[in-house]
Design a protein around this motif. Structure first.
Motif, PDB file in Angstrom:
ATOM      1  N   ALA A 107      -0.585   2.096  12.136  1.00 18.11           N
ATOM      2  CA  ALA A 107      -0.710   1.037  13.145  1.00 18.11           C
ATOM      3  C   ALA A 107      -1.340  -0.196  12.530  1.00 18.11           C
ATOM      4  O   ALA A 107      -2.071  -0.117  11.537  1.00 18.11           O
ATOM      5  N   ASP A 108      -1.056  -1.333  13.170  1.00 15.63           N
ATOM      6  CA  ASP A 108      -1.677  -2.602  12.787  1.00 15.63           C
ATOM      7  C   ASP A 108      -2.965  -2.740  13.608  1.00 15.63           C
ATOM      8  O   ASP A 108      -2.915  -2.746  14.852  1.00 15.63           O
ATOM      9  N   ALA A 109      -4.089  -2.861  12.914  1.00 18.09           N
ATOM     10  CA  ALA A 109      -5.378  -2.941  13.610  1.00 18.09           C
ATOM     11  C   ALA A 109      -5.435  -4.141  14.559  1.00 18.09           C
ATOM     12  O   ALA A 109      -6.190  -4.122  15.528  1.00 18.09           O
TER      13      ALA A 109
ATOM     14  N   TYR B 251       0.824  -1.220   0.000  1.00 17.68           N
ATOM     15  CA  TYR B 251       0.000   0.000   0.000  1.00 17.68           C
ATOM     16  C   TYR B 251       0.856   1.267   0.000  1.00 17.68           C
ATOM     17  O   TYR B 251       0.381   2.321  -0.424  1.00 17.68           O
TER      18      TYR B 251
ATOM     19  N   GLY C 244      -8.059   0.533   8.530  1.00 14.05           N
ATOM     20  CA  GLY C 244      -7.642   0.524   7.123  1.00 14.05           C
ATOM     21  C   GLY C 244      -8.158   1.774   6.436  1.00 14.05           C
ATOM     22  O   GLY C 244      -8.761   1.722   5.372  1.00 14.05           O
TER      23      GLY C 244
ATOM     24  N   MET D 269      -7.133  -7.600   5.162  1.00 11.16           N
ATOM     25  CA  MET D 269      -6.678  -8.130   6.464  1.00 11.16           C
ATOM     26  C   MET D 269      -6.957  -9.623   6.597  1.00 11.16           C
ATOM     27  O   MET D 269      -6.851 -10.157   7.702  1.00 11.16           O
TER      28      MET D 269
ATOM     29  N   ARG E  35     -20.258   5.037  -0.346  1.00  8.96           N
ATOM     30  CA  ARG E  35     -19.689   5.141   1.014  1.00  8.96           C
ATOM     31  C   ARG E  35     -20.671   5.855   1.958  1.00  8.96           C
ATOM     32  O   ARG E  35     -20.902   5.412   3.075  1.00  8.96           O
TER      33      ARG E  35
ATOM     34  N   ALA F 224     -12.996  -0.170   6.569  1.00 10.53           N
ATOM     35  CA  ALA F 224     -13.236   0.653   5.381  1.00 10.53           C
ATOM     36  C   ALA F 224     -12.576   0.030   4.144  1.00 10.53           C
ATOM     37  O   ALA F 224     -11.448   0.385   3.792  1.00 10.53           O
ATOM     38  N   PHE F 225     -13.270  -0.914   3.540  1.00  7.93           N
ATOM     39  CA  PHE F 225     -12.710  -1.656   2.397  1.00  7.93           C
ATOM     40  C   PHE F 225     -11.375  -2.294   2.787  1.00  7.93           C
ATOM     41  O   PHE F 225     -10.456  -2.356   1.971  1.00  7.93           O
ATOM     42  N   SER F 226     -11.276  -2.743   4.017  1.00  5.76           N
ATOM     43  CA  SER F 226      -9.999  -3.255   4.504  1.00  5.76           C
ATOM     44  C   SER F 226     -10.073  -4.682   5.022  1.00  5.76           C
ATOM     45  O   SER F 226      -9.045  -5.288   5.300  1.00  5.76           O
TER      46      SER F 226
ATOM     47  N   GLN G  17      -5.983 -12.210   9.273  1.00  5.32           N
ATOM     48  CA  GLN G  17      -6.222 -11.899  10.692  1.00  5.32           C
ATOM     49  C   GLN G  17      -7.542 -11.158  10.915  1.00  5.32           C
ATOM     50  O   GLN G  17      -7.744 -10.588  11.990  1.00  5.32           O
TER      51      GLN G  17
ATOM     52  N   ASP H 229      -3.955   2.814   9.768  1.00  4.04           N
ATOM     53  CA  ASP H 229      -3.544   2.095   8.563  1.00  4.04           C
ATOM     54  C   ASP H 229      -2.084   1.669   8.707  1.00  4.04           C
ATOM     55  O   ASP H 229      -1.291   2.348   9.347  1.00  4.04           O
ATOM     56  N   LEU H 230      -1.769   0.532   8.067  1.00  4.65           N
ATOM     57  CA  LEU H 230      -0.390   0.031   8.090  1.00  4.65           C
ATOM     58  C   LEU H 230       0.525   0.861   7.199  1.00  4.65           C
ATOM     59  O   LEU H 230       1.739   0.865   7.387  1.00  4.65           O
TER      60      LEU H 230
ATOM     61  N   PRO I  30     -10.692   8.346   2.437  1.00  5.46           N
ATOM     62  CA  PRO I  30     -11.862   8.696   1.617  1.00  5.46           C
ATOM     63  C   PRO I  30     -13.193   8.595   2.368  1.00  5.46           C
ATOM     64  O   PRO I  30     -14.187   9.155   1.924  1.00  5.46           O
ATOM     65  N   GLU I  31     -13.191   7.923   3.517  1.00  7.05           N
ATOM     66  CA  GLU I  31     -14.445   7.805   4.280  1.00  7.05           C
ATOM     67  C   GLU I  31     -14.667   8.990   5.222  1.00  7.05           C
ATOM     68  O   GLU I  31     -15.763   9.160   5.770  1.00  7.05           O
TER      69      GLU I  31
HETATM   70  C1  LIG Z   1      -8.377  -1.339  -0.119  1.00  5.74           C
HETATM   71  S1  LIG Z   1      -7.498  -0.284   0.974  1.00  5.74           S
HETATM   72  C2  LIG Z   1      -8.806   0.792   1.537  1.00  5.74           C
HETATM   73  C3  LIG Z   1      -8.291   2.145   1.924  1.00  5.74           C
HETATM   74  C4  LIG Z   1      -9.406   3.192   2.134  1.00  5.74           C
HETATM   75  N1  LIG Z   1     -10.225   2.892   3.270  1.00  5.74           N
HETATM   76  C5  LIG Z   1     -10.245   3.288   0.889  1.00  5.74           C
HETATM   77  O1  LIG Z   1     -11.460   3.011   0.970  1.00  5.74           O
HETATM   78  O2  LIG Z   1      -9.692   3.655  -0.159  1.00  5.74           O
HETATM   79  C6  LIG Z   1      -7.237  -1.365   2.375  1.00  5.74           C
HETATM   80  C7  LIG Z   1      -6.396  -0.697   3.456  1.00  5.74           C
HETATM   81  O3  LIG Z   1      -6.328  -1.545   4.608  1.00  5.74           O
HETATM   82  C8  LIG Z   1      -5.051  -1.385   5.193  1.00  5.74           C
HETATM   83  N2  LIG Z   1      -4.769  -2.522   6.067  1.00  5.74           N
HETATM   84  C9  LIG Z   1      -4.687  -3.835   5.722  1.00  5.74           C
HETATM   85  N3  LIG Z   1      -4.396  -4.576   6.802  1.00  5.74           N
HETATM   86  C10 LIG Z   1      -4.319  -3.709   7.859  1.00  5.74           C
HETATM   87  C11 LIG Z   1      -4.059  -3.869   9.264  1.00  5.74           C
HETATM   88  N4  LIG Z   1      -3.814  -5.070   9.796  1.00  5.74           N
HETATM   89  N5  LIG Z   1      -4.066  -2.773  10.038  1.00  5.74           N
HETATM   90  C12 LIG Z   1      -4.303  -1.531   9.525  1.00  5.74           C
HETATM   91  N6  LIG Z   1      -4.555  -1.322   8.206  1.00  5.74           N
HETATM   92  C13 LIG Z   1      -4.550  -2.403   7.395  1.00  5.74           C
HETATM   93  C14 LIG Z   1      -4.126  -1.286   3.988  1.00  5.74           C
HETATM   94  O4  LIG Z   1      -2.875  -0.721   4.305  1.00  5.74           O
HETATM   95  C15 LIG Z   1      -4.951  -0.428   3.033  1.00  5.74           C
HETATM   96  O5  LIG Z   1      -4.669   0.931   3.131  1.00  5.74           O
END
Ligand SMILES: C[S@@+](CC[C@H](N)C(=O)[O-])C[C@H]1O[C@@H](n2cnc3c(N)ncnc32)[C@H](O)[C@@H]1O
Length: 214
Positions: free
Chosen positions: A108-110, A18, A58, A131, A39, A125-127, A134, A82-83, A63-64
């Motif tokens: 940070a790691d969620a 990312y 994430g 993930m 959204r 949020a689309f994350s 985990q 976000d990571l 964008p949210e």
């Molecule tokens: C598809 S993007 C979505 C970003 C934004 N919310 C959007 O809608 O455009 C997924 C996001 O989740 C983040 N992500 C994935 N695993 C994560 C974790 N364990 N902790 C925090 N963020 C994480 C990624 O770095 C990435 O930015």
């Protein structure tokens, strides 16, 4: 391993991917043809009120944020995680440009982040798919920080039902871009917390699952 299998998406690899994608996220999003305003309509299902606190997992470059702020106002607060440091830097620049002083973004790691408070809304949020290895751990960990009466929402995209046969091909694309296992069903874990309210658009391919805490 076949190239249609999902590839590793451990946090270090996701962060690296990312960081590379950060400048291209808007362009990538145009390719998936999300319905305009999706959204906002999905976030409305969280039934947020003015002054609420929201945690965005994430959050990317945020964008949210505008849709959440429309609901909680300047008296509410957003924490975003976000990571990807490159995405968070973009998000912070956006907050500064718009004067959003009530938004705090963290690299940070969620799965490991320990919030200092509870939230009226926790939003994936689309994350969730990104993930995937985990995601259940993150859901259970973050459910502890949903305030009574608040909710957890998973907003994401998937193949429409009539194209599910093509999922292995879509997985190849996801391996090259967003990462994660497209087979996961976030609702399975969410439903262990309570009754899940579903919302979807465009033949079910953009969806939000919301569960409220009693
Ligand atoms: C598809 S993007 C979505 C970003 C934004 N919310 C959007 O809608 O455009 C997924 C996001 O989740 C983040 N992500 C994935 N695993 C994560 C974790 N364990 N902790 C925090 N963020 C994480 C990624 O770095 C990435 O930015």
């Amino acid at each position: 391993m076949s190239n249609t299998a999902f590839i590793r998406n451990d946090p270090a690899f996701v962060a690296q991917r990312y960081n590379e994608l950060a400048p291209r996220m808007e362009a990538l999003e145009r390719r998936i043809r999300m319905p305009e305003g999706f959204r906002g309509r999905a976030i409305a299902k969280m039934r947020l009120s003015r002054g609420d606190r929201v945690l965005v997992l994430g959050c990317g470059a945020g964008p949210e944020i505008p849709d959440i702020l429309d609901n909680i106002g300047s008296e509410g607060a957003i924490d975003g995680l976000d990571l990807s440091s490159a995405s968070i830097e973009r998000g912070k620049a956006k907050c500064l440009a718009h004067g959003w002083g009530n938004v705090r973004l963290h690299v940070a790691d969620a799965g490991k982040f320990v919030p200092q408070t509870t939230y009226h809304g926790v939003l994936f949020a689309f994350s969730c798919i990104a993930m995937s290895a985990q995601h259940e751990h993150v859901m259970r960990h973050m459910w502890q920080y949903v305030a009574p009466g608040g909710c957890m929402t998973v907003m994401d995209s998937r193949m429409p039902w009539f194209l599910r046969w093509a999922r292995p091909l879509a997985q190849v694309y996801v391996n090259r871009t967003y990462l994660g296992d497209m087979r996961i069903r976030p609702k399975d874990c969410l439903s262990t917390f309570g009754r899940v309210e579903d919302y979807s658009e465009k033949w079910d391919s953009f969806y939000a699952h919301t569960v409220f805490k009693q």
